[in-house]
Scaffold this motif. Sequence first.
Motif, PDB file in Angstrom:
ATOM      1  N   ASP A   1       0.865  -1.209  -0.078  1.00 20.33           N
ATOM      2  CA  ASP A   1      -0.159  -0.122   0.034  1.00 20.33           C
ATOM      3  C   ASP A   1       0.899   1.176  -0.100  1.00 20.33           C
ATOM      4  OD1 ASP A   1       0.507   0.883   2.772  1.00 20.33           O
ATOM      5  OD2 ASP A   1      -0.513  -0.748   3.328  1.00 20.33           O
ATOM      6  N   VAL A   2       0.346   2.413  -0.595  1.00 19.08           N
ATOM      7  CA  VAL A   2       1.035   3.577  -0.481  1.00 19.08           C
ATOM      8  C   VAL A   2       1.183   4.220   1.052  1.00 19.08           C
ATOM      9  CG1 VAL A   2       0.581   4.082  -2.941  1.00 19.08           C
ATOM     10  CG2 VAL A   2      -1.099   4.878  -1.089  1.00 19.08           C
ATOM     11  N   GLU A   3       0.757   3.783   1.973  1.00 18.24           N
ATOM     12  CA  GLU A   3       0.502   4.312   3.191  1.00 18.24           C
ATOM     13  C   GLU A   3       2.317   4.441   3.753  1.00 18.24           C
ATOM     14  OE1 GLU A   3      -1.863   5.721   4.800  1.00 18.24           O
ATOM     15  OE2 GLU A   3      -2.785   5.238   3.117  1.00 18.24           O
ATOM     16  N   LYS A   4       2.967   3.446   3.290  1.00 21.72           N
ATOM     17  CA  LYS A   4       4.397   3.553   3.444  1.00 21.72           C
ATOM     18  C   LYS A   4       5.313   4.437   2.773  1.00 21.72           C
ATOM     19  CE  LYS A   4       3.838  -0.251   5.924  1.00 21.72           C
ATOM     20  NZ  LYS A   4       3.532  -0.423   7.203  1.00 21.72           N
ATOM     21  N   CYS A   5       4.647   5.056   1.645  1.00 24.03           N
ATOM     22  CA  CYS A   5       5.406   6.249   1.062  1.00 24.03           C
ATOM     23  C   CYS A   5       5.551   7.381   1.978  1.00 24.03           C
ATOM     24  CB  CYS A   5       4.507   6.598  -0.151  1.00 24.03           C
ATOM     25  SG  CYS A   5       4.804   5.201  -1.473  1.00 24.03           S
ATOM     26  N   SER A   6       6.718   8.141   1.788  1.00 25.00           N
ATOM     27  CA  SER A   6       6.733   9.557   2.443  1.00 25.00           C
ATOM     28  C   SER A   6       5.929  10.726   1.734  1.00 25.00           C
ATOM     29  CB  SER A   6       8.361   9.782   2.496  1.00 25.00           C
ATOM     30  OG  SER A   6       9.087   9.654   1.334  1.00 25.00           O
ATOM     31  N   THR A   7       5.451  10.397   0.507  1.00 24.34           N
ATOM     32  CA  THR A   7       4.747  11.317  -0.015  1.00 24.34           C
ATOM     33  C   THR A   7       3.246  10.979  -0.175  1.00 24.34           C
ATOM     34  OG1 THR A   7       4.742   9.809  -2.220  1.00 24.34           O
ATOM     35  CG2 THR A   7       6.704  11.323  -1.801  1.00 24.34           C
ATOM     36  N   PRO A   8       2.170  11.858  -0.593  1.00 22.92           N
ATOM     37  CA  PRO A   8       0.839  11.844  -0.382  1.00 22.92           C
ATOM     38  C   PRO A   8       0.287  10.770  -1.494  1.00 22.92           C
ATOM     39  CG  PRO A   8       1.493  13.795  -1.254  1.00 22.92           C
ATOM     40  CD  PRO A   8       2.800  13.192  -1.151  1.00 22.92           C
ATOM     41  N   SER A   9       0.986  10.280  -2.643  1.00 24.45           N
ATOM     42  CA  SER A   9       0.454   9.557  -3.461  1.00 24.45           C
ATOM     43  C   SER A   9       1.433   8.468  -3.954  1.00 24.45           C
ATOM     44  CB  SER A   9      -0.402  10.319  -4.494  1.00 24.45           C
ATOM     45  OG  SER A   9       0.699  10.944  -5.248  1.00 24.45           O
ATOM     46  N   GLY A  10       0.921   7.682  -4.861  1.00 24.22           N
ATOM     47  CA  GLY A  10       1.895   6.342  -5.208  1.00 24.22           C
ATOM     48  C   GLY A  10       1.060   5.517  -6.025  1.00 24.22           C
ATOM     49  N   PHE A  11       1.623   4.472  -6.755  1.00 21.62           N
ATOM     50  CA  PHE A  11       1.087   3.272  -7.209  1.00 21.62           C
ATOM     51  C   PHE A  11       1.742   2.210  -6.588  1.00 21.62           C
ATOM     52  CE2 PHE A  11       1.811   6.929  -9.981  1.00 21.62           C
ATOM     53  CZ  PHE A  11       0.436   6.989 -10.613  1.00 21.62           C
ATOM     54  N   VAL A  12       0.812   1.114  -6.542  1.00 21.00           N
ATOM     55  CA  VAL A  12       1.321  -0.138  -5.793  1.00 21.00           C
ATOM     56  C   VAL A  12       1.165  -1.309  -6.893  1.00 21.00           C
ATOM     57  CG1 VAL A  12       0.836  -1.826  -3.916  1.00 21.00           C
ATOM     58  CG2 VAL A  12       0.426   0.634  -3.599  1.00 21.00           C
ATOM     59  N   TYR A  13       2.032  -2.011  -6.552  1.00 21.96           N
ATOM     60  CA  TYR A  13       1.980  -3.458  -7.379  1.00 21.96           C
ATOM     61  C   TYR A  13       1.877  -4.446  -6.053  1.00 21.96           C
ATOM     62  CZ  TYR A  13       3.670  -0.229 -11.154  1.00 21.96           C
ATOM     63  OH  TYR A  13       3.519   0.567 -11.928  1.00 21.96           O
ATOM     64  N   ASP A  14       1.129  -5.152  -5.994  1.00 16.03           N
ATOM     65  CA  ASP A  14       0.493  -6.000  -5.201  1.00 16.03           C
ATOM     66  C   ASP A  14       1.246  -7.138  -5.216  1.00 16.03           C
ATOM     67  OD1 ASP A  14      -1.272  -4.309  -3.671  1.00 16.03           O
ATOM     68  OD2 ASP A  14      -2.881  -4.885  -4.962  1.00 16.03           O
ATOM     69  N   GLU A  15       1.153  -7.847  -6.646  1.00 13.50           N
ATOM     70  CA  GLU A  15       1.776  -9.149  -6.921  1.00 13.50           C
ATOM     71  C   GLU A  15       3.242  -8.879  -6.591  1.00 13.50           C
ATOM     72  OE1 GLU A  15       2.225 -12.632 -10.074  1.00 13.50           O
ATOM     73  OE2 GLU A  15       0.830 -10.884 -10.167  1.00 13.50           O
ATOM     74  N   ARG A  16       4.045  -8.031  -6.794  1.00 13.01           N
ATOM     75  CA  ARG A  16       5.613  -7.800  -6.823  1.00 13.01           C
ATOM     76  C   ARG A  16       5.810  -7.379  -5.574  1.00 13.01           C
ATOM     77  NH1 ARG A  16       6.951  -5.575 -12.109  1.00 13.01           N
ATOM     78  NH2 ARG A  16       4.727  -4.696 -12.328  1.00 13.01           N
ATOM     79  N   ARG A  17       4.990  -6.702  -4.863  1.00 22.75           N
ATOM     80  CA  ARG A  17       4.951  -6.215  -3.491  1.00 22.75           C
ATOM     81  C   ARG A  17       5.879  -4.866  -3.458  1.00 22.75           C
ATOM     82  NH1 ARG A  17       3.113  -8.282   0.858  1.00 22.75           N
ATOM     83  NH2 ARG A  17       4.824  -7.640   2.117  1.00 22.75           N
ATOM     84  N   PHE A  18       5.830  -3.910  -4.423  1.00 23.63           N
ATOM     85  CA  PHE A  18       6.522  -2.729  -4.199  1.00 23.63           C
ATOM     86  C   PHE A  18       5.380  -1.453  -4.495  1.00 23.63           C
ATOM     87  CE2 PHE A  18       6.913  -3.693  -8.889  1.00 23.63           C
ATOM     88  CZ  PHE A  18       6.850  -2.362  -9.266  1.00 23.63           C
ATOM     89  N   ALA A  19       6.017  -0.190  -4.267  1.00 23.21           N
ATOM     90  CA  ALA A  19       5.141   1.015  -4.469  1.00 23.21           C
ATOM     91  C   ALA A  19       6.176   1.752  -5.108  1.00 23.21           C
ATOM     92  CB  ALA A  19       4.733   1.427  -3.348  1.00 23.21           C
ATOM     93  N   VAL A  20       5.606   2.919  -5.953  1.00 24.11           N
ATOM     94  CA  VAL A  20       6.505   3.958  -6.617  1.00 24.11           C
ATOM     95  C   VAL A  20       5.544   5.234  -6.117  1.00 24.11           C
ATOM     96  CG1 VAL A  20       6.779   5.417  -8.904  1.00 24.11           C
ATOM     97  CG2 VAL A  20       6.559   2.761  -8.842  1.00 24.11           C
ATOM     98  N   CYS A  21       6.364   5.806  -5.349  1.00 25.28           N
ATOM     99  CA  CYS A  21       5.795   7.066  -4.458  1.00 25.28           C
ATOM    100  C   CYS A  21       6.062   8.291  -5.301  1.00 25.28           C
ATOM    101  CB  CYS A  21       6.833   6.893  -3.359  1.00 25.28           C
ATOM    102  SG  CYS A  21       6.543   5.396  -2.038  1.00 25.28           S
ATOM    103  N   THR A  22       5.053   9.142  -5.495  1.00 24.44           N
ATOM    104  CA  THR A  22       5.147  10.162  -6.121  1.00 24.44           C
ATOM    105  C   THR A  22       4.539  11.460  -5.502  1.00 24.44           C
ATOM    106  OG1 THR A  22       2.778   9.651  -7.100  1.00 24.44           O
ATOM    107  CG2 THR A  22       4.899   8.768  -8.483  1.00 24.44           C
ATOM    108  N   ASP A  23       4.837  12.764  -6.066  1.00 25.68           N
ATOM    109  CA  ASP A  23       4.407  13.739  -5.808  1.00 25.68           C
ATOM    110  C   ASP A  23       3.466  14.409  -7.081  1.00 25.68           C
ATOM    111  OD1 ASP A  23       5.138  14.504  -2.980  1.00 25.68           O
ATOM    112  OD2 ASP A  23       7.396  14.411  -4.075  1.00 25.68           O
ATOM    113  N   ASP A  24       2.607  14.967  -6.857  1.00 20.32           N
ATOM    114  CA  ASP A  24       1.959  15.825  -7.887  1.00 20.32           C
ATOM    115  C   ASP A  24       2.903  16.926  -8.598  1.00 20.32           C
ATOM    116  OD1 ASP A  24      -0.216  13.870  -8.106  1.00 20.32           O
ATOM    117  OD2 ASP A  24      -1.247  15.082  -6.904  1.00 20.32           O
ATOM    118  N   LEU A  25       2.906  17.208  -9.667  1.00 20.58           N
ATOM    119  CA  LEU A  25       3.445  18.512 -10.302  1.00 20.58           C
ATOM    120  C   LEU A  25       2.520  19.785 -10.168  1.00 20.58           C
ATOM    121  CD1 LEU A  25       5.249  17.295 -13.518  1.00 20.58           C
ATOM    122  CD2 LEU A  25       6.357  17.594 -11.190  1.00 20.58           C
TER     123      LEU A  25
END
Length: 190
Positions: free
Chosen positions: A166-190
């Motif tokens: 889940d993106v709750e682990k990100c230090s940013t307000p948003s992101g994209f989660v890959y459940d099967e591979r268990r990772f998240a891309v944490c993003t900031d809006d421009l």
Amino acid sequence: MTLNRLQRGLAAASLMLAALTLGACGSDITGRAVPEAGGVVADTLLPDVPEADAGGTVEIDVEVGECVELTGTVADANVAKAPCGSAPANYKVIGKAPTNAQCVSDADSYYYETLMGDEQGALCLDIDWVVGGCMDLADDQPVHIDCATPTREGVRVAEIITDVTDVEKCSTPSGFVYDERRFAVCTDDL
């Protein structure tokens, strides 16, 4: 002596059968390439995908870990090799498979080729995310953009974290989660 002659005869027959079989398979792959619409997210820091090269054949010579530019429409897609992180690169190859259905379920997109209606091979794709880089996700295909250019759906990649669902682990307000591979891309809006 008769056994040796029989063995040579069987070997010659096997070679002739192999030559006939190979000669019958000399078709060019021409067909339809189709990407999945609406995919999203990836970077060189992404976790490895088990059995990333499961086979299949596509015309483009690209390896798992390399990037491509995917353009066109769902019914008429085009794919070309592009340097990862460059302006034209919008997807990273995360796997190869005989059919697109065999790509990992959380892949952002895929590209596959058919011959006479039968799928010959597929590239499994994630967006070519680069930590510190920016992407515009507004159109059908993601695009690398200058981070100083705000867009309606532009994001900056802050970090990629592993072993999360889940993106709750990100230090940013948003992101994209890959459940099967268990990772998240944490993003900031421009």
